[in-house]
Motif scaffolding. Structure first.
Motif, PDB file in Angstrom:
ATOM      1  N   ASN A   1      -1.903  -3.300  -4.842  1.00 18.00           N
ATOM      2  CA  ASN A   1      -0.601  -3.946  -4.904  1.00 18.00           C
ATOM      3  C   ASN A   1       0.440  -2.890  -5.277  1.00 18.00           C
ATOM      4  O   ASN A   1       0.484  -2.406  -6.401  1.00 18.00           O
ATOM      5  N   LYS A   2       1.261  -2.502  -4.284  1.00 17.02           N
ATOM      6  CA  LYS A   2       2.160  -1.364  -4.510  1.00 17.02           C
ATOM      7  C   LYS A   2       3.210  -1.645  -5.575  1.00 17.02           C
ATOM      8  O   LYS A   2       3.553  -0.778  -6.374  1.00 17.02           O
TER       9      LYS A   2
ATOM     10  N   ARG B   1      10.005  -1.334  -3.390  1.00 17.42           N
ATOM     11  CA  ARG B   1       8.756  -0.556  -3.233  1.00 17.42           C
ATOM     12  C   ARG B   1       9.020   0.701  -2.405  1.00 17.42           C
ATOM     13  O   ARG B   1       8.616   1.799  -2.769  1.00 17.42           O
ATOM     14  N   PHE B   2       9.702   0.518  -1.274  1.00 12.69           N
ATOM     15  CA  PHE B   2       9.980   1.669  -0.407  1.00 12.69           C
ATOM     16  C   PHE B   2      10.902   2.670  -1.101  1.00 12.69           C
ATOM     17  O   PHE B   2      10.756   3.886  -0.938  1.00 12.69           O
TER      18      PHE B   2
ATOM     19  N   GLU C   1      12.030 -12.500  -1.838  1.00 14.08           N
ATOM     20  CA  GLU C   1      12.540 -12.673  -0.480  1.00 14.08           C
ATOM     21  C   GLU C   1      14.062 -12.813  -0.484  1.00 14.08           C
ATOM     22  O   GLU C   1      14.654 -13.149  -1.505  1.00 14.08           O
TER      23      GLU C   1
ATOM     24  N   ASP D   1      14.306  -2.600   6.255  1.00  6.59           N
ATOM     25  CA  ASP D   1      14.217  -1.965   4.947  1.00  6.59           C
ATOM     26  C   ASP D   1      14.665  -0.505   4.958  1.00  6.59           C
ATOM     27  O   ASP D   1      15.125   0.001   3.939  1.00  6.59           O
TER      28      ASP D   1
ATOM     29  N   THR E   1      15.134  -6.850  -2.302  1.00  5.90           N
ATOM     30  CA  THR E   1      13.824  -7.507  -2.264  1.00  5.90           C
ATOM     31  C   THR E   1      12.754  -6.610  -2.886  1.00  5.90           C
ATOM     32  O   THR E   1      12.956  -5.402  -3.047  1.00  5.90           O
ATOM     33  N   HIS E   2      11.594  -7.238  -3.192  1.00  9.90           N
ATOM     34  CA  HIS E   2      10.455  -6.464  -3.692  1.00  9.90           C
ATOM     35  C   HIS E   2      10.139  -5.339  -2.713  1.00  9.90           C
ATOM     36  O   HIS E   2       9.857  -4.207  -3.119  1.00  9.90           O
ATOM     37  N   ALA E   3      10.189  -5.649  -1.407  1.00 13.85           N
ATOM     38  CA  ALA E   3       9.807  -4.656  -0.388  1.00 13.85           C
ATOM     39  C   ALA E   3      10.756  -3.464  -0.417  1.00 13.85           C
ATOM     40  O   ALA E   3      10.312  -2.306  -0.412  1.00 13.85           O
ATOM     41  N   THR E   4      12.060  -3.731  -0.475  1.00 14.10           N
ATOM     42  CA  THR E   4      13.031  -2.633  -0.508  1.00 14.10           C
ATOM     43  C   THR E   4      12.795  -1.759  -1.736  1.00 14.10           C
ATOM     44  O   THR E   4      12.825  -0.524  -1.663  1.00 14.10           O
TER      45      THR E   4
END
Length: 680
Positions: A170-171, A140-141, A78, A114, A135-138
């Motif tokens: 889990n991507k 991943r995308f 985060e 993102d 972040t993990h999300a960024t």
């Protein structure tokens, strides 16, 4: 009746070693990790506040300057954790380079969603700058958009690695699996709690085998502190409204993070704002809000002014102001900046308040990982802070409650969390079979009379925080993987065991339960399921080592807690382990298998929970009891075959020995099943 009893109280020598730096400015844990900087896949398991972020900086700089990697991408769960990787003048403390992140590449600080940040990752990959934080999300995308090959020749460092899962859904886990399969990037993974809190594995066994692991234990970390000497972990059972009972455990003179329950939980009154108001009212007279920080000011009856940070308030402007005040770097070393922090979902993973002496949590949190993270808020070292504690307030199951089963489940989960923390806070165990060839090992203290060839010895190396214990009949691991598990991953096995609902229910409340059903059958199944690639002998070795580690910890606890009248000494845990070893005629694996690993947890529970509630819980569990499943019967039959090999006869249904009788019941159950199948 409500009272608090610590389930574990661990004392540490506070020798200052973990905060001392070498000539490169590295603390003990960082030095250990840096020694492995050449590894392509490196996993760092180390407690909160041990300096993982800085360890990564040292390693990443070496990979960029000396190992030929183009760029380093730091991935955090985060945005708030991104601040852990802000600029650090490492050369000021002896290192040969500084850690610098250009402001445009710390995407945790960038505004917007993102999509814009993914575009920024693309520009970074095309440019010459070397370090990016996102972040993990960024991440991943970005992998989804640019493909895994765009990350060739780069370091991908994943903080809070327990967010990753081997589950294909889990991507982040899937991307890492692809990254490892391609084998053209370096990966450094870091975590303070290398388990997810659910049944999913972090990595598949084949991917995990690629990683070199650096482990720094809680015991090493806390022993090497300068100030903190004791850490207590305990339950507090209450009935009625928690807000009315809270002040029995909330000491306003202690620096405290209070996590109130989620509004969907049974402990919540469903009005979180009123709960906070109630708590503030109970603490004293409200004097207003500090305009500079947004903290609530409350005057205690003794005249002291408390500064309370309310992170529960939904008003974004107010909450952001309070949050910013808590993160103000100029106040980091100011003990008087704030006294109590009240939070719901914040102030957990990555939140750094070194002065926290008491982490007080109401109700069960969503996972064991979350509990471990909350406890980590209190385990920082700070000048003058000699004692810290974690208290979990749990609502007693009430016979009149409709949701009594849910209450029982929450209680069991809280106990599981406590058992796990007891395990990770204690020194490391190294078990070895007792043989005539064994000798005393350098650096180990074998007690008053020294090493004795004629018996099983218990040695302790305080500097390493390691026990060396000889056990007769112990199976040694043969393969490198089984050795690695016995050396570094026993806590992961124990985590799975204490999270097994049937095991903990029966261990605590089934008076007819034979300990070997848990230690051999249940633990045996958990090891087989977790490590199917190991052969049968290695699975048995891992099982024996895990049960020995858990039972030694639990038996040592008896001495540690005593009758509760005296404070435990610095050496209480070591004394407890020695005392257990001396209390038995012969320290062999069969004896260890005959100890119920949950017996001490029940003893604590019996002191903290009312008799009526205890009976209520036992009744709920009794009603659920299943006598025997086909799988358990097969496991018992396998043990019966081993019994026959050793004694020349099968176990008897009429034996006075409960375990022998249970094995015979397993054989009889299978025989009946076969007969019924033949009869159609």
């Amino acid at each position: 009746m409500t009272k608090s009893v610590p389930s574990v109280s661990v004392s540490y020598p506070a020798n200052g070693s973990s905060s001392k730096s070498n000539e490169l400015g590295m603390r003990a844990m960082q030095e250990r990790a840096y020694e492995k900087r050449g590894e392509q896949y490196l996993l760092i398991k180390s407690p909160p506040a041990s300096g993982k972020s800085r360890a990564l900086m040292f390693i990443a700089l070496d990979k960029l300057h000396n190992q030929g990697l183009k760029q380093a991408i730091i991935v955090v769960p985060e945005k708030s954790i991104g601040s852990s990787f802000a600029d650090e003048p490492l050369s000021k403390f002896g290192f040969w380079a500084d850690w610098t992140v250009a402001p445009r590449w710390n995407l945790c600080n960038a505004p917007g969603g993102d999509s814009g940040k993914v575009g920024a990752v693309g520009k970074f990959l095309e440019g010459d700058d070397q370090i990016l934080v996102c972040t993990h999300a960024t991440f991943r995308f970005a992998v989804g958009k640019f493909g895994i090959e765009a990350f060739d020749d780069r370091l991908i460092a994943v903080d809070e690695f327990h967010h990753v899962s081997a589950n294909p859904d889990n991507k982040l886990g899937a991307h890492l699996g692809t990254l490892i399969a391609r084998d053209k990037a370096h990966v450094v993974a870091m975590t303070g709690s290398y388990f997810r809190g659910d049944t999913e594995a972090v990595l598949s066994p084949e991917d995990e085998a690629r990683f070199e692991t650096v482990t720094y234990t809680y015991y090493e970390q806390l022993s090497g502190y300068t100030y903190l000497k004791t850490l207590d972990i305990g339950y507090f059972f209450y009935s009625g409204s928690y807000a009315d009972e809270l002040l029995k455990v909330l000491d306003p003179t202690e620096k405290t993070i209070l996590h109130i329950p989620n509004v969907n939980s049974r402990e919540s009154t469903k009005d979180k704002h009123r709960e906070v108001e109630h708590i503030i009212d109970a603490l004293g007279d409200w004097q207003g809000t500090d305009p500079a920080t947004g903290f609530q000011l409350v005057k205690r009856p003794d005249g002291k002014l408390l500064r309370i940070a309310d992170l529960v308030d939904d008003d974004p402007a107010k909450r952001d102001k309070v949050s910013a005040s808590l993160k103000d770097p100029s106040q980091k070393n100011n003990r008087d900046h704030v006294d109590i922090i009240i939070a719901l979902g914040m102030a957990k993973e990555g939140f750094d308040w070194i002065w926290c002496e008491h982490a007080l949590t109401v109700g069960y949190r969503s996972s064991l990982t979350e509990i471990v993270q909350i406890i980590g808020r209190a385990t920082r070292d700070a000048k003058g802070k000699t004692h810290a504690r974690f208290t979990n307030l749990i609502s007693e199951p009430d016979a009149s409650e409709e949701a009594v089963r849910e209450a029982v489940n929450d209680t069991l989960k809280a106990i599981a969390a406590s058992l796990l923390m007891e395990q990770v806070l204690t020194p490391k165990f190294e078990f070895k079979p007792k043989t005539p060839a064994n000798t005393a090992q350098d650096g180990f203290d074998y007690g008053e009379n020294g090493y004795d060839d004629s018996k099983c010895n218990v040695g302790f190396n305080e500097q390493k925080g390691t026990f060396q214990i000889e056990i007769k009949g112990l199976t040694q691991p043969k393969s490198p993987e089984a050795n690695r598990i016995c050396e570094n991953d026993l806590n992961e096995v124990i985590t799975a065991f204490v999270q097994d609902k049937t095991a903990i229910e029966r261990g605590l409340f089934d008076e007819e339960m034979v300990p070997e059903e848990l230690t051999q059958v249940k633990m045996g199944k958990i090891v087989r399921d977790k490590y199917p690639e190991l052969d049968e002998a290695d699975q048995e070795a891992v099982r024996q080592h895990a049960i020995a580690a858990m039972n030694f910890t639990q038996q040592a606890k008896k001495t540690l807690l005593g009758d509760g009248t005296d404070a435990p000494s610095n050496t209480a845990f070591v004394d407890g382990v020695r005392q257990f070893a001396m209390s038995v005629k012969e320290l062999d694996i069969d004896l260890i298998d005959r100890i119920n690993p949950f017996s001490e947890a029940y003893a604590i529970l019996a002191k903290t929970m009312s008799e009526e509630s205890l009976k209520e819980v036992a009744a709920v569990i009794e009603a659920k009891k299943i006598k025997l499943s086909p799988e358990e019967a097969r496991d018992l039959a396998k043990r019966a075959v081993k019994f026959k090999q050793e004694r020349g006869r099968l176990p008897s249904l009429t034996s006075a020995d409960a375990w022998e009788k249970r094995m015979a019941e397993g054989v009889a159950f299978l025989t009946r099943m076969k007969q019924e199948a033949m009869n159609g």
